[in-house]
Design an enzyme around this catalytic site. Structure first.
Site, mmCIF file in Angstrom:
data_model
loop_
_atom_site.group_PDB
_atom_site.id
_atom_site.type_symbol
_atom_site.label_atom_id
_atom_site.label_comp_id
_atom_site.label_asym_id
_atom_site.label_seq_id
_atom_site.Cartn_x
_atom_site.Cartn_y
_atom_site.Cartn_z
ATOM 1 N N GLY A 35 0.801 -1.217 0.000
ATOM 2 C CA GLY A 35 0.000 0.000 0.000
ATOM 3 C C GLY A 35 0.833 1.266 0.000
ATOM 4 O O GLY A 35 2.062 1.232 0.017
ATOM 5 N N SER A 36 0.129 2.387 0.013
ATOM 6 C CA SER A 36 0.779 3.688 -0.190
ATOM 7 C C SER A 36 1.662 4.114 0.986
ATOM 8 O O SER A 36 2.679 4.778 0.790
ATOM 9 C CB SER A 36 -0.286 4.751 -0.451
ATOM 10 O OG SER A 36 -1.218 4.792 0.618
ATOM 11 N N GLY A 57 0.448 -1.068 6.557
ATOM 12 C CA GLY A 57 -0.600 -0.060 6.679
ATOM 13 C C GLY A 57 -1.914 -0.699 7.099
ATOM 14 O O GLY A 57 -1.974 -1.897 7.398
ATOM 15 N N ASP A 115 -6.516 0.031 6.590
ATOM 16 C CA ASP A 115 -7.606 0.887 6.121
ATOM 17 C C ASP A 115 -8.320 1.558 7.287
ATOM 18 O O ASP A 115 -8.861 2.650 7.153
ATOM 19 C CB ASP A 115 -8.590 0.063 5.293
ATOM 20 C CG ASP A 115 -7.900 -0.539 4.074
ATOM 21 O OD1 ASP A 115 -7.271 0.226 3.320
ATOM 22 O OD2 ASP A 115 -7.950 -1.759 3.889
ATOM 23 N N LYS A 157 -8.120 -4.484 6.849
ATOM 24 C CA LYS A 157 -7.093 -4.423 5.813
ATOM 25 C C LYS A 157 -7.612 -5.130 4.565
ATOM 26 O O LYS A 157 -8.517 -5.943 4.648
ATOM 27 C CB LYS A 157 -5.798 -5.082 6.301
ATOM 28 C CG LYS A 157 -5.108 -4.251 7.395
ATOM 29 C CD LYS A 157 -3.888 -4.912 7.994
ATOM 30 C CE LYS A 157 -2.857 -5.349 7.009
ATOM 31 N NZ LYS A 157 -2.481 -4.277 6.029
ATOM 32 N N GLY A 210 -6.263 -2.811 -0.673
ATOM 33 C CA GLY A 210 -5.411 -3.061 -1.837
ATOM 34 C C GLY A 210 -5.411 -4.513 -2.278
ATOM 35 O O GLY A 210 -4.592 -4.920 -3.099
ATOM 36 N N GLU A 252 -0.646 -10.460 3.521
ATOM 37 C CA GLU A 252 -0.379 -9.578 4.664
ATOM 38 C C GLU A 252 -0.631 -10.299 5.980
ATOM 39 O O GLU A 252 0.142 -10.147 6.937
ATOM 40 C CB GLU A 252 -1.259 -8.322 4.580
ATOM 41 C CG GLU A 252 -0.809 -7.352 3.500
ATOM 42 C CD GLU A 252 -1.795 -6.216 3.245
ATOM 43 O OE1 GLU A 252 -1.412 -5.271 2.550
ATOM 44 O OE2 GLU A 252 -2.945 -6.283 3.728
ATOM 45 N N LYS A 258 -7.301 7.080 9.241
ATOM 46 C CA LYS A 258 -7.528 5.650 9.483
ATOM 47 C C LYS A 258 -7.797 5.326 10.948
ATOM 48 O O LYS A 258 -8.048 4.180 11.296
ATOM 49 C CB LYS A 258 -6.306 4.841 9.009
ATOM 50 C CG LYS A 258 -5.775 5.220 7.637
ATOM 51 C CD LYS A 258 -6.803 4.969 6.541
ATOM 52 C CE LYS A 258 -6.339 5.440 5.176
ATOM 53 N NZ LYS A 258 -5.146 4.781 4.676
#
Length: 240
Positions: free
Chosen positions: A37-38, A94, A96, A106, A109, A115, A133
């Site tokens: 993720g970002s 990361g 969500d 999560k 993505g 993960e 988040k």
């Protein structure tokens, strides 16, 4: 605020959270799980920076997706996989959404299966995110539902079962491909909206037991610490 300025503010929050987590948890010689993720982009940026300076040596990194594997390759960091390196010192990823008990949603993505495997390999699982988040209960800020990775031949059955449980399921559709999103593992993703989730642990079990469910994007009792980059440039943490 211009949209681009606002985004750069969010990127800055993500970067600060990622750097703080890497600085606190990653030491030379460690085996580390690298999420997707970002926000994780900035964690890899920090790992590369500290490795290039000689501050970190002999890291072995286990990615959670094609995305993070490519990031690690481009950064020149040593990669492994969960079968070759099933015990990790720390995993950084990361989320969500993160609730007060550090339970996470999560899978925004579509990488929740790998993960969860990698987070489970780690002695310590650490979450990095921006201020958007952080919530009291799951489903409060993240409105897209719980991501569930499912075998393609079971998606209709699973959607019917979710509806019977009171959820609102949607088969996630791809952006630059005709038809559904296909995960790195060749599966479909159902996003199931249950509103505010009062008991995420029992929901995870109910969903996981449905025939054809491969993995549920609820990470319950897994994270030890969360780092949140705030709008004002600070980083706040929550830990158990």
């Amino acid at each position: 605020l211009m949209a681009s300025e606002e985004m750069s503010g969010i990127d800055s929050a993500k970067r600060k959270a990622a750097y703080a987590a890497v600085d606190e948890f990653v030491k030379s010689g460690m085996k580390i799980g690298v999420g997707s993720g970002s926000t994780v982009v900035f964690a890899v940026e920090r790992l590369k920076e500290k490795t290039d300076k000689g501050e970190l040596k002999d890291l072995v990194c286990v990615p959670t997706s094609f995305q993070s594997s490519i990031l690690l390759k481009e950064a020149g960091l040593t990669r492994s996989d969960p079968n070759d390196t099933p015990v990790l010192d720390v995993a950084i990823d990361g989320a969500d959404e993160v609730d007060l008990k550090l339970n996470c949603i999560k899978g925004g993505g579509a990488c929740q299966l790998q993960e969860k495997i990698v987070a489970s390999c780690a002695k310590t699982f650490v979450v990095i995110a921006d201020y958007r988040k952080e919530s009291k209960s799951l489903g409060e800020k993240w409105k897209k539902g719980v991501p569930i990775e499912v075998a393609p031949q079971a998606f209709r059955l699973i959607m019917l079962r979710i509806e019977a449980m009171g959820g609102k399921p949607v088969l996630r559709m791809a952006k630059n491909k005709a038809g559904p999103v296909v995960s790195d593992n060749g599966n479909f993703i159902i996003d199931a909206d249950f509103g505010i989730i009062k008991d995420p642990a029992s929901l995870e079990v109910k969903l996981a037991l449905l025939p054809g469910v491969v993995e549920v994007g609820l990470f319950i009792g897994m994270a030890k610490k969360a780092f949140f980059g705030q709008q004002d440039g600070s980083v706040t943490t929550r830990e158990l």
